[in-house]
Structure formats: C-alpha cells, structure tokens
Motif scaffolding. Structure first.
Motif, PDB file in Angstrom:
ATOM      1  N   ALA A  24       0.870  -1.178   0.000  1.00 37.89           N
ATOM      2  CA  ALA A  24       0.000   0.000   0.000  1.00 37.89           C
ATOM      3  C   ALA A  24       0.902   1.221   0.000  1.00 37.89           C
ATOM      4  CB  ALA A  24      -0.896   0.001   1.240  1.00 37.89           C
ATOM      5  N   GLY A  25       0.616   2.174  -0.874  1.00 35.18           N
ATOM      6  CA  GLY A  25       1.488   3.341  -0.948  1.00 35.18           C
ATOM      7  C   GLY A  25       0.933   4.433  -1.832  1.00 35.18           C
ATOM      8  N   ARG A  42      -2.907   8.765 -11.121  1.00 32.00           N
ATOM      9  CA  ARG A  42      -2.114   9.990 -11.201  1.00 32.00           C
ATOM     10  C   ARG A  42      -1.165  10.050 -10.019  1.00 32.00           C
ATOM     11  NH1 ARG A  42      -6.484  14.644 -11.340  1.00 32.00           N
ATOM     12  NH2 ARG A  42      -7.200  13.387  -9.564  1.00 32.00           N
ATOM     13  N   VAL A  43      -0.133  10.848 -10.154  1.00 27.55           N
ATOM     14  CA  VAL A  43       0.803  11.045  -9.046  1.00 27.55           C
ATOM     15  C   VAL A  43       0.029  11.569  -7.834  1.00 27.55           C
ATOM     16  CG1 VAL A  43       2.765  12.412  -8.229  1.00 27.55           C
ATOM     17  CG2 VAL A  43       2.802  11.413 -10.538  1.00 27.55           C
ATOM     18  N   GLY A  44       0.281  10.974  -6.700  1.00 29.25           N
ATOM     19  CA  GLY A  44      -0.404  11.355  -5.474  1.00 29.25           C
ATOM     20  C   GLY A  44      -1.530  10.420  -5.077  1.00 29.25           C
ATOM     21  N   ASP A  45      -1.988   9.562  -5.990  1.00 24.97           N
ATOM     22  CA  ASP A  45      -3.051   8.620  -5.664  1.00 24.97           C
ATOM     23  C   ASP A  45      -2.569   7.604  -4.623  1.00 24.97           C
ATOM     24  OD1 ASP A  45      -4.728   9.830  -7.435  1.00 24.97           O
ATOM     25  OD2 ASP A  45      -4.626   8.257  -8.966  1.00 24.97           O
ATOM     26  N   ARG A  46      -3.472   7.200  -3.754  1.00 29.50           N
ATOM     27  CA  ARG A  46      -3.208   6.151  -2.768  1.00 29.50           C
ATOM     28  C   ARG A  46      -3.685   4.821  -3.351  1.00 29.50           C
ATOM     29  NH1 ARG A  46      -6.374   6.434   1.491  1.00 29.50           N
ATOM     30  NH2 ARG A  46      -4.910   5.813   3.123  1.00 29.50           N
ATOM     31  N   ALA A  87      -2.473  -4.366 -11.346  1.00 32.73           N
ATOM     32  CA  ALA A  87      -2.373  -5.000 -10.031  1.00 32.73           C
ATOM     33  C   ALA A  87      -2.781  -4.065  -8.901  1.00 32.73           C
ATOM     34  CB  ALA A  87      -0.944  -5.495  -9.800  1.00 32.73           C
ATOM     35  N   LEU A  88      -3.117  -2.831  -9.221  1.00 30.40           N
ATOM     36  CA  LEU A  88      -3.373  -1.829  -8.183  1.00 30.40           C
ATOM     37  C   LEU A  88      -4.820  -1.344  -8.190  1.00 30.40           C
ATOM     38  CD1 LEU A  88      -0.125   0.297  -8.655  1.00 30.40           C
ATOM     39  CD2 LEU A  88      -0.571  -1.404  -6.858  1.00 30.40           C
ATOM     40  N   THR A  89      -5.280  -0.982  -7.005  1.00 27.36           N
ATOM     41  CA  THR A  89      -6.626  -0.448  -6.802  1.00 27.36           C
ATOM     42  C   THR A  89      -6.516   0.758  -5.875  1.00 27.36           C
ATOM     43  OG1 THR A  89      -7.645  -2.629  -7.064  1.00 27.36           O
ATOM     44  CG2 THR A  89      -8.927  -0.973  -5.884  1.00 27.36           C
ATOM     45  N   SER A  90      -7.369   1.733  -6.045  1.00 26.15           N
ATOM     46  CA  SER A  90      -7.361   2.916  -5.185  1.00 26.15           C
ATOM     47  C   SER A  90      -7.781   2.551  -3.760  1.00 26.15           C
ATOM     48  CB  SER A  90      -8.308   3.983  -5.727  1.00 26.15           C
ATOM     49  OG  SER A  90      -7.855   4.461  -6.979  1.00 26.15           O
ATOM     50  N   ILE A  91      -7.110   3.149  -2.792  1.00 30.13           N
ATOM     51  CA  ILE A  91      -7.441   2.943  -1.385  1.00 30.13           C
ATOM     52  C   ILE A  91      -8.550   3.918  -1.004  1.00 30.13           C
ATOM     53  CG2 ILE A  91      -6.585   3.042   0.990  1.00 30.13           C
ATOM     54  CD1 ILE A  91      -3.778   2.551  -0.097  1.00 30.13           C
ATOM     55  N   PRO A  92      -9.634   3.442  -0.407  1.00 29.51           N
ATOM     56  CA  PRO A  92     -10.674   4.365   0.065  1.00 29.51           C
ATOM     57  C   PRO A  92     -10.110   5.362   1.063  1.00 29.51           C
ATOM     58  CG  PRO A  92     -11.465   2.100   0.083  1.00 29.51           C
ATOM     59  CD  PRO A  92      -9.991   2.034  -0.192  1.00 29.51           C
ATOM     60  N   ASP A  93     -10.654   6.564   1.085  1.00 28.48           N
ATOM     61  CA  ASP A  93     -10.137   7.626   1.935  1.00 28.48           C
ATOM     62  C   ASP A  93     -10.129   7.248   3.413  1.00 28.48           C
ATOM     63  OD1 ASP A  93      -9.783   9.198  -0.295  1.00 28.48           O
ATOM     64  OD2 ASP A  93     -11.660  10.306  -0.047  1.00 28.48           O
ATOM     65  N   SER A  94     -11.084   6.432   3.832  1.00 27.03           N
ATOM     66  CA  SER A  94     -11.217   6.092   5.250  1.00 27.03           C
ATOM     67  C   SER A  94     -10.290   4.967   5.702  1.00 27.03           C
ATOM     68  CB  SER A  94     -12.661   5.684   5.553  1.00 27.03           C
ATOM     69  OG  SER A  94     -13.034   4.553   4.778  1.00 27.03           O
ATOM     70  N   VAL A  95      -9.533   4.388   4.767  1.00 28.83           N
ATOM     71  CA  VAL A  95      -8.681   3.227   5.081  1.00 28.83           C
ATOM     72  C   VAL A  95      -7.228   3.662   5.169  1.00 28.83           C
ATOM     73  CG1 VAL A  95      -7.937   0.937   4.306  1.00 28.83           C
ATOM     74  CG2 VAL A  95     -10.313   1.664   3.962  1.00 28.83           C
ATOM     75  N   SER A  96      -6.551   3.288   6.243  1.00 25.28           N
ATOM     76  CA  SER A  96      -5.144   3.639   6.436  1.00 25.28           C
ATOM     77  C   SER A  96      -4.251   2.779   5.546  1.00 25.28           C
ATOM     78  CB  SER A  96      -4.743   3.441   7.894  1.00 25.28           C
ATOM     79  OG  SER A  96      -4.694   2.055   8.217  1.00 25.28           O
ATOM     80  N   TYR A  97      -3.008   3.215   5.395  1.00 23.85           N
ATOM     81  CA  TYR A  97      -2.061   2.413   4.624  1.00 23.85           C
ATOM     82  C   TYR A  97      -1.816   1.056   5.289  1.00 23.85           C
ATOM     83  CZ  TYR A  97      -0.712   6.312   1.542  1.00 23.85           C
ATOM     84  OH  TYR A  97      -0.709   7.313   0.606  1.00 23.85           O
TER      85      TYR A  97
END
Length: 323
Positions: free
Chosen positions: A70-71, A84-88, A111-121
């Motif tokens: 996660a990053g 885009r640059v900056g996406d979690r 292989a990647l999916t966006s992390i919901p705003d409420s979920v920590s790394y």
C-alpha cells in the motif's frame, strides 16, 4: 532506496537492509512509494525454503520479498490512464515478482486499486491477499447465503477475521471459529459466535454439520470432511501443506461425487476481488485485525513472528513511519 534483501534460505538472519537501485517504471507500470507491506505465508515459505519444492523454482539470493503493498503513486507510465501522481493505491504484486519490503516498487497498473479515503495504509496493506482469499472462498466458490451455518478452521490468523466479517455481511449468524486455546477470545472478538480449540476438539468428529466450511490449514483427512457438511454443503480450503493439497487434489472430486457434497480447493486469482474488498473496507464492512506493525528494519522479526504462527490477525511492515 532502502530494501530488505534475502541472502539465502533460513530465518531473520537471512535478510539484510541494503541500498539498492530504485526500479524503473515501464510504459504500463506505476511507480509507488511503499508506505506499508503485509506479511503472508508465501513470504515465509520463500524465506525459509519450506516446503522444499519451492527451492526448485526460486533463487533466494538478492530477492526482495513482500507482495501486499500500500502506498502513494510517485510516477506513472506513458500508457497508464487510471492513476495519477499522489493517488493512494494497494494491491497484490506477487505476479510482478514481489518487492514490497522496500521503499519503492514498480508494478503493472492492473495489479493496483485505489485505497478508500477512510482506510489507512496499514489496513490497506493487510487486505489484498487475505481479502481476496476470503471473498473468493466464501462468495465465489461457496456462494454463501443468508441463514447458512459456517465453520472456519484456522480462524485466528489474518484471513479468519475477514471471513467472519464477510459472513455477517451476507447474513450468516452461526459462524464457528477453530484455532488453538490462545486464540479463543480473539476469535469471539472478531465475530465468531462459537469457538473450538482444535487440540481438544476434532470438528470432523463432533457430529455437527455445516453448510460451508472454509479451511486455512487442511489438518484433517479429506475422507472425514464430508461428515461435517450438510447435504449439498461446500468445503473449500485456502491453504495447506503440499502433501495435504496433493491428497485433496487426488481424492476431492471423487469424494464429492460419492457424497454429493462439494470438496474444493481455492485457486486464488490475485486481485480479482480487490475492488470489491476496497468497497467493503471503505464502507466499514471489512476491517483487518492487525497483530503487530514492524518497521522496515525489523522485517526479519516480522517474518519470524509469522513463522511461529502465534499471531492474531495480520502482521504488517511499515516502510514509512506514518503508515
């Protein structure tokens, strides 16, 4: 960049922190600054070289383990439009050759999916592998239905809590967790209505039957499994020793035909269910239980704790202190 590099087979002593080149980003890849990485069975297996057949297909020297990452996106390949640059982002990068125990990875965007705003790394790093196992076993293979009964063998690790949460979401109220005596209260905390100590009770000999059994260990003979299934019930294993899996592969279909009860192995499809997992995590249906978070410099200790099998929930390595 800093990375935890494997020197050979063994334990924590076979890992060391090194400065290595930051991976280049190809046209269809995304460069990610890793904030956290989940520890999984495959990491421990590749480090320890057990079961021994893994040594036939892998070269440990110079390898960077870690496949649940996660990053933050720091670079986007020319052909990538989803991020885009900056996406979690988070995902299982095992099919890209691992590499998560490092400050940066380059991985195919698929292989990647966006992390919901409420979920920590940290929570996001605990979800890709375990979440996909839980979703594909319980929903895809077993097709769980409201009101059915469920037993989970080996329920006190990283997958069990997610299965319990998913089961409740799908209307299952009679969920039984099986693990050792030290994890009984933990299993009840994460949502299992009843718990069993496998050292005291063999679930295949109690006479009780379930609609669905999800097994993270496959500790019982495949010939005994149908005893614990109701007519038309489904058993699915998501993990086991090589010998046990071979036995199930050999006899499972025949047992299913003879009994009318489905005996299955889950052939995990990495990331197939990650978007669904993300949606459920974002709506607070799924929240991984975190056993312990280790800094990158203590990745060896994190893997050793996993290998000892005493963890309750997921073990995560925080590559960035604020993960």
């Amino acid at each position: 960049m800093r990375a935890v590099v494997q020197k050979g087979y063994g334990g924590a002593e076979s890992l060391e922190i090194r400065e290595v080149a930051r991976p280049a980003v190809g046209p269809e890849q995304v460069g990610v600054r890793v904030h956290a990485t989940g520890v999984n069975d495959s990491d421990w297996s590749l480090l320890s070289g057990k079961p021994y057949f893994v040594r036939l297909f892998s070269k440990p020297r110079g390898r960077i383990l870690g496949h649940d990452v996660a990053g933050e996106v720091v670079e986007v390949g020319a052909d990538v439009t989803e991020f885009r640059v900056g996406d979690r982002v988070f995902g299982d990068i095992s099919e890209a050759g691992y590499g998560g125990f490092a400050e940066y990875v380059s991985v195919a965007h698929a292989a990647l999916t966006s992390i919901p705003d409420s979920v920590s790394y940290v929570d996001a790093a605990a979800l890709p592998h375990a979440g996909n196992l839980a979703m594909q076993a319980l929903v895809t293979v077993a097709a769980i239905e409201p009101g059915q009964s469920l037993l989970v063998n080996g329920a006190g690790g990283g997958v069990g809590p997610l299965i319990a949460q998913l089961a409740a979401h799908y209307g299952v109220h009679d969920a039984v967790g099986v693990d050792d005596a030290t994890k009984q209260s933990f299993m009840r905390e994460v949502g299992f209505a009843r718990t069993l100590d496998y050292r005291q009770v063999d679930f295949t000999r109690t006479g009780e039957q379930f609609d669905v059994i999800v097994d993270t260990r496959l500790t019982r003979s495949p010939f005994r499994l149908p005893r614990s299934l109701r007519p038309g019930g489904t058993y699915v294993t998501v993990g086991a020793t090589t010998a046990r899996l071979l036995g199930l592969a050999l006899w499972g279909r025949l047992i299913s035909r003879a009994t009318g009860k489905r005996i299955r192995m889950l052939w995990l499809k990495p990331n197939e269910s990650t978007e669904a997992v993300a949606a459920l995590a974002g709506s607070s249906v799924l929240k991984p239980r975190i056993d312990q978070v280790f800094p990158l410099a203590e990745t060896g200790a994190a893997l050793a704790r996993f290998g000892a099998a005493t963890h309750r929930g997921k073990i995560v390595v925080a590559v960035v202190d604020s993960a």
